[in-house]
Write an enzyme that holds these catalytic residues in place. Sequence first.
Site, PDB file in Angstrom:
ATOM      1  N   LYS A 105       0.857  -1.203   0.000  1.00  0.00           N
ATOM      2  CA  LYS A 105       0.000   0.000   0.000  1.00  0.00           C
ATOM      3  C   LYS A 105       0.881   1.238   0.000  1.00  0.00           C
ATOM      4  O   LYS A 105       2.043   1.193   0.411  1.00  0.00           O
ATOM      5  CB  LYS A 105      -0.932   0.040   1.216  1.00  0.00           C
ATOM      6  CG  LYS A 105      -0.247   0.112   2.601  1.00  0.00           C
ATOM      7  CD  LYS A 105       0.043   1.520   3.086  1.00  0.00           C
ATOM      8  CE  LYS A 105       0.759   1.536   4.427  1.00  0.00           C
ATOM      9  NZ  LYS A 105       1.764   2.558   4.607  1.00  0.00           N
ATOM     10  N   PRO A 147       9.767  -3.802  -1.068  1.00  0.00           N
ATOM     11  CA  PRO A 147      10.898  -3.409  -0.228  1.00  0.00           C
ATOM     12  C   PRO A 147      10.552  -3.483   1.267  1.00  0.00           C
ATOM     13  O   PRO A 147       9.416  -3.199   1.664  1.00  0.00           O
ATOM     14  CB  PRO A 147      11.185  -1.972  -0.654  1.00  0.00           C
ATOM     15  CG  PRO A 147      10.613  -1.853  -2.012  1.00  0.00           C
ATOM     16  CD  PRO A 147       9.421  -2.770  -2.061  1.00  0.00           C
ATOM     17  N   VAL A 148      11.544  -3.876   2.049  1.00  0.00           N
ATOM     18  CA  VAL A 148      11.355  -4.092   3.495  1.00  0.00           C
ATOM     19  C   VAL A 148      11.544  -2.766   4.263  1.00  0.00           C
ATOM     20  O   VAL A 148      12.370  -1.945   3.870  1.00  0.00           O
ATOM     21  CB  VAL A 148      12.386  -5.145   3.970  1.00  0.00           C
ATOM     22  CG1 VAL A 148      12.348  -5.330   5.464  1.00  0.00           C
ATOM     23  CG2 VAL A 148      12.136  -6.461   3.250  1.00  0.00           C
ATOM     24  N   LEU A 191       5.545   0.659   3.154  1.00  0.00           N
ATOM     25  CA  LEU A 191       4.654   0.099   2.129  1.00  0.00           C
ATOM     26  C   LEU A 191       3.816  -1.061   2.672  1.00  0.00           C
ATOM     27  O   LEU A 191       3.158  -1.766   1.902  1.00  0.00           O
ATOM     28  CB  LEU A 191       5.488  -0.389   0.931  1.00  0.00           C
ATOM     29  CG  LEU A 191       6.295   0.705   0.219  1.00  0.00           C
ATOM     30  CD1 LEU A 191       7.272   0.085  -0.787  1.00  0.00           C
ATOM     31  CD2 LEU A 191       5.372   1.688  -0.484  1.00  0.00           C
ATOM     32  N   ALA A 192       3.858  -1.285   3.972  1.00  0.00           N
ATOM     33  CA  ALA A 192       3.076  -2.344   4.643  1.00  0.00           C
ATOM     34  C   ALA A 192       3.463  -3.750   4.180  1.00  0.00           C
ATOM     35  O   ALA A 192       2.629  -4.653   4.165  1.00  0.00           O
ATOM     36  CB  ALA A 192       1.577  -2.119   4.468  1.00  0.00           C
ATOM     37  N   GLY A 196       5.301  -6.118   5.618  1.00  0.00           N
ATOM     38  CA  GLY A 196       5.090  -7.124   6.668  1.00  0.00           C
ATOM     39  C   GLY A 196       3.609  -7.310   6.958  1.00  0.00           C
ATOM     40  O   GLY A 196       3.125  -8.436   7.138  1.00  0.00           O
ATOM     41  N   SER A 197       2.874  -6.200   6.963  1.00  0.00           N
ATOM     42  CA  SER A 197       1.431  -6.262   7.287  1.00  0.00           C
ATOM     43  C   SER A 197       0.662  -7.040   6.233  1.00  0.00           C
ATOM     44  O   SER A 197      -0.246  -7.814   6.558  1.00  0.00           O
ATOM     45  CB  SER A 197       0.841  -4.850   7.379  1.00  0.00           C
ATOM     46  OG  SER A 197       1.489  -4.138   8.394  1.00  0.00           O
ATOM     47  N   THR A 198       1.007  -6.855   4.958  1.00  0.00           N
ATOM     48  CA  THR A 198       0.272  -7.546   3.901  1.00  0.00           C
ATOM     49  C   THR A 198       0.605  -9.043   3.914  1.00  0.00           C
ATOM     50  O   THR A 198      -0.263  -9.873   3.623  1.00  0.00           O
ATOM     51  CB  THR A 198       0.507  -6.881   2.518  1.00  0.00           C
ATOM     52  OG1 THR A 198      -0.429  -7.384   1.597  1.00  0.00           O
ATOM     53  CG2 THR A 198       1.900  -7.092   1.989  1.00  0.00           C
ATOM     54  N   ASP A 233      -1.914  -1.677  10.224  1.00  0.00           N
ATOM     55  CA  ASP A 233      -2.178  -1.656   8.773  1.00  0.00           C
ATOM     56  C   ASP A 233      -2.766  -2.973   8.262  1.00  0.00           C
ATOM     57  O   ASP A 233      -3.173  -3.054   7.101  1.00  0.00           O
ATOM     58  CB  ASP A 233      -0.866  -1.403   7.999  1.00  0.00           C
ATOM     59  CG  ASP A 233      -0.407   0.042   8.084  1.00  0.00           C
ATOM     60  OD1 ASP A 233      -1.241   0.904   8.416  1.00  0.00           O
ATOM     61  OD2 ASP A 233       0.783   0.287   7.826  1.00  0.00           O
TER      62      ASP A 233
HETATM   63  O1  C5P Z   1       0.704  -1.091  14.542  1.00  0.00           O
HETATM   64  P1  C5P Z   1       2.104  -1.251  14.082  1.00  0.00           P
HETATM   65  O2  C5P Z   1       2.803  -2.418  14.715  1.00  0.00           O
HETATM   66  O3  C5P Z   1       2.272  -1.239  12.595  1.00  0.00           O
HETATM   67  O4  C5P Z   1       2.867   0.046  14.581  1.00  0.00           O
HETATM   68  C1  C5P Z   1       4.261   0.150  14.664  1.00  0.00           C
HETATM   69  C2  C5P Z   1       4.627   1.260  15.619  1.00  0.00           C
HETATM   70  O5  C5P Z   1       4.236   2.547  15.057  1.00  0.00           O
HETATM   71  C3  C5P Z   1       3.921   1.194  16.941  1.00  0.00           C
HETATM   72  O6  C5P Z   1       4.656   0.433  17.863  1.00  0.00           O
HETATM   73  C4  C5P Z   1       3.838   2.636  17.380  1.00  0.00           C
HETATM   74  O7  C5P Z   1       5.052   3.022  17.978  1.00  0.00           O
HETATM   75  C5  C5P Z   1       3.719   3.394  16.075  1.00  0.00           C
HETATM   76  N1  C5P Z   1       2.326   3.731  15.750  1.00  0.00           N
HETATM   77  C6  C5P Z   1       1.703   4.781  16.414  1.00  0.00           C
HETATM   78  N2  C5P Z   1       0.389   5.075  16.135  1.00  0.00           N
HETATM   79  C7  C5P Z   1      -0.291   4.376  15.210  1.00  0.00           C
HETATM   80  C8  C5P Z   1       0.319   3.303  14.513  1.00  0.00           C
HETATM   81  C9  C5P Z   1       1.630   3.024  14.807  1.00  0.00           C
HETATM   82  O8  C5P Z   1       2.306   5.448  17.249  1.00  0.00           O
HETATM   83  N3  C5P Z   1      -1.550   4.690  14.969  1.00  0.00           N
END
Ligand code: C5P
Length: 315
Positions: A11, A99-100, A104-105, A107-109, A141
Amino acid sequence: MRSYTLIAPAKINLYLEIIGDRPDGYHELVMILQSINLADKINIRTISDEIIRVHCNHPQVPADKTNLACRAAELMAKQFPEALAKYGGVDITVEKNIPVAAGLAGGSTNAAAVLVGVDLLWNLGLTQTEIEELGASLGSDIPFCVGGGTAIATSRGEQLAPLPSLDHIYIVLAKYRSLEVSTAWAYKTYRQEFGSTYIRNTEDLAARAAAVHSGEIVKAIVHKNATEIAQKLHNDLERVVLPTHPQVMQLRELFATQPEVLGTMMSGSGPSVFALVESEQQAQAVKQRVREAIPDEDLELFVTRTITHGIQIAS
Ligand code: C5P
């Protein structure tokens, strides 16, 4: 043995606004997320042992429990122990093209694909909402990555409202291979520098999040007007990532000076930068010119486009 191959698209963020703090330590966000046709391929199959194994062709992607795909399978095993006992464990192979640590999400995808894949392998019959809810407990994400397309994401990023699909906009995407930005670092630094500007009042936060629905960029998306969308791109995290990484700033400036480029922005917490253009031909021309201007092999360049779906079974 049963097996599925799934397409897991990346994304980009057409819009990312940080509006406040959350009691859980995350940020209240207003985002517009868009799937693109740069995708990883995930093969997932059942194995007789009640274990979870992950393989990946990319040296920077761990095969252990820190891999989000592995954590997604473990979550499914924990939630559905009877299915694990009945069908067996899962073996996951990730073919990495995204790319890591790029915003671009990627890991999430992969995690979203594993949730969808395990649901199929174990005949669980979960709804998309149920899969998204499981995903939200692993990463903000992931819910968007399940259904993909174009959507407004609020709260932590996991509350979704679909927007009309954009399937015709071409994108040039650039990322320095060796440059990675931690999402946690980007948000933490933003809070340190700009936390004093956050909206504190709960009602004002809700009003700000609701206001995005009538905002200029949403109108441009509804009109499917790439030029207008490109003029309204926004990402608050550029304020901390660009000053820290001058190469990324330079890349963005180079994109901005290309005549075909309608607009350019960093995606998510970076450091990937994208440019919107009208046609594939224009995208190829921009890619070639950027390559000539920055002949550094560390710079990866992609021509991609907006797509209307998230996780799909490969045909
Ligand atoms: O949710 P995710 O693991 O992708 O988020 C990675 C890091 O980004 C979280 O640990 C947090 O520090 C930060 N984050 C945030 N607010 C969000 C999403 C992510 O502060 N809404």
